[in-house]
Design a protein around this motif. Sequence first.
Motif, short mmCIF file in Angstrom:
data_model
loop_
_atom_site.label_atom_id
_atom_site.label_comp_id
_atom_site.label_asym_id
_atom_site.label_seq_id
_atom_site.Cartn_x
_atom_site.Cartn_y
_atom_site.Cartn_z
N UNK A 19 5.55 -2.99 12.74
CA UNK A 19 7.31 -3.15 12.22
C UNK A 19 6.75 -4.27 10.50
N UNK A 20 5.46 -3.24 9.56
CA UNK A 20 5.19 -4.15 8.72
C UNK A 20 6.89 -3.88 7.37
N UNK A 21 7.32 -2.87 8.09
CA UNK A 21 8.67 -2.78 6.95
C UNK A 21 9.96 -3.37 7.59
N UNK A 22 10.08 -4.66 7.69
CA UNK A 22 11.16 -4.61 9.02
C UNK A 22 12.43 -5.24 7.94
N UNK A 53 -4.20 -10.75 4.52
CA UNK A 53 -3.79 -10.33 5.55
C UNK A 53 -2.03 -10.13 5.48
N UNK A 54 -1.10 -9.03 4.96
CA UNK A 54 0.01 -9.18 4.68
C UNK A 54 0.70 -8.56 5.82
N UNK A 55 1.35 -9.56 6.63
CA UNK A 55 2.20 -8.92 8.58
C UNK A 55 3.87 -8.68 8.07
N UNK A 56 4.35 -8.26 6.62
CA UNK A 56 5.34 -7.96 6.69
C UNK A 56 5.72 -8.05 5.23
N UNK A 57 6.06 -7.40 4.91
CA UNK A 57 6.97 -6.83 3.65
C UNK A 57 7.39 -7.97 2.96
N UNK A 72 17.05 -2.60 0.63
CA UNK A 72 17.26 -0.73 -0.15
C UNK A 72 16.12 -0.63 -1.28
N UNK A 73 15.32 -0.34 -0.13
CA UNK A 73 14.21 -0.04 -1.49
C UNK A 73 15.09 1.84 -2.05
N UNK A 74 15.31 1.28 -3.12
CA UNK A 74 16.62 2.61 -4.51
C UNK A 74 15.20 3.56 -4.43
N UNK A 75 14.20 3.21 -5.39
CA UNK A 75 13.22 3.83 -6.28
C UNK A 75 12.20 3.52 -6.44
N UNK A 76 11.19 4.67 -6.74
CA UNK A 76 10.17 4.13 -6.97
C UNK A 76 9.82 5.15 -8.22
N UNK A 77 8.71 4.61 -8.98
CA UNK A 77 8.13 4.93 -10.14
C UNK A 77 6.38 4.98 -9.69
N UNK A 78 6.19 4.59 -8.75
CA UNK A 78 4.59 4.27 -8.54
C UNK A 78 4.27 5.13 -9.13
N UNK A 79 2.51 5.37 -8.89
CA UNK A 79 1.69 5.64 -9.63
C UNK A 79 0.57 5.83 -9.02
N UNK A 80 0.97 6.70 -8.47
CA UNK A 80 -0.49 6.68 -7.04
C UNK A 80 -1.88 7.75 -7.44
N UNK A 81 -3.33 6.64 -7.88
CA UNK A 81 -4.26 7.89 -8.03
C UNK A 81 -5.32 7.58 -7.09
N UNK A 82 -6.12 7.97 -6.61
CA UNK A 82 -7.43 8.34 -5.95
C UNK A 82 -8.93 7.78 -6.30
N UNK A 83 -8.52 7.90 -7.71
CA UNK A 83 -9.81 7.33 -8.21
C UNK A 83 -9.75 6.36 -9.47
#
Length: 293
Positions: A19-22, A53-57, A72-83
């Motif tokens: 329930x992290x995103x409670x 350790x963060x238990x809940x957002x 509500x998370x309405x938008x996401x401009x996240x940049x995700x990279x593995x490396x």
Amino acid sequence: MRLDEIEILLLRLNLEKTGFYEDVIFESKAVKKDAKRVISQWIFCLEKYRGIRIQKFKELFSQLHEIVFPIKISKSYCCYSKYAYSLLDIGIIDNKGKEYYMSNKSINDYDCMVDYVLLRRNSPLEPLVERDFHYRISEDKSIAFMETGIMSLKEDDKNDNIVVDFGYDYEENTTQVTLRSFVTTKTIKICYPTINRELEKKVYEFLKSIKDEISYYYDVFEILKWILINIESKDISLSIITEVENEICSQIDIIAGKVKKYTYTQISEEEVHIIRKTVIKDLNEFLMERNEK
């Protein structure tokens, strides 16, 4: 698949299970997928590299009491990279309809991962103001409010290019405030004892009112008098520094009610004189001497 990718995937599953995103809703499936991917990578890095350790957002919003859940998370401009370093940047709407942005410029950089920013712009709480709130997560999971920046907005919603920043030193119980501009090289920096948010509002309004008055930059004495009217203390410690074109024009350092240093600039039609005085003088005596001139 690399080991850390497997670990992040397992963490994502565990976050859902516990329930992290409670009290968190997502605008769409695309936003949910993108936001959860980068948030889980951030939580993974905090736990693996910093032992946090963060238990809940929602814990990350515990210091900004104005936000009302559920959000509500309405938008996401996240940049995700593995490396490479990854950017967290999401839009949030709280239960009262107030809009915020949450960002972290580098969630898998050791130094940056513990810092994040919440920003609101032109909110009913502060119309025609953009304000950011900077936070830092400690190893004990406590979240410290590190600084806030305030920028006025024009009626057309454009910035006025003047920012007042407040930073906090909790060990020394001091506040560092800086007036700066994106279009000029003039700055005013004041370090004074932390009192309360009401004083901050007064300091902000005062600095905004004098931002274009060049006399305040050449001699901080009038700024000092204003501060002493609003902070009553026998043994006050504070400093004021002004700069123009990256050069110090005026400065005063006061420690425990004693003036230690005083610098100011005198300008005539033909010459500029910078007067520096290294003194050890009682503050009241200093004020009387200056007022007599």
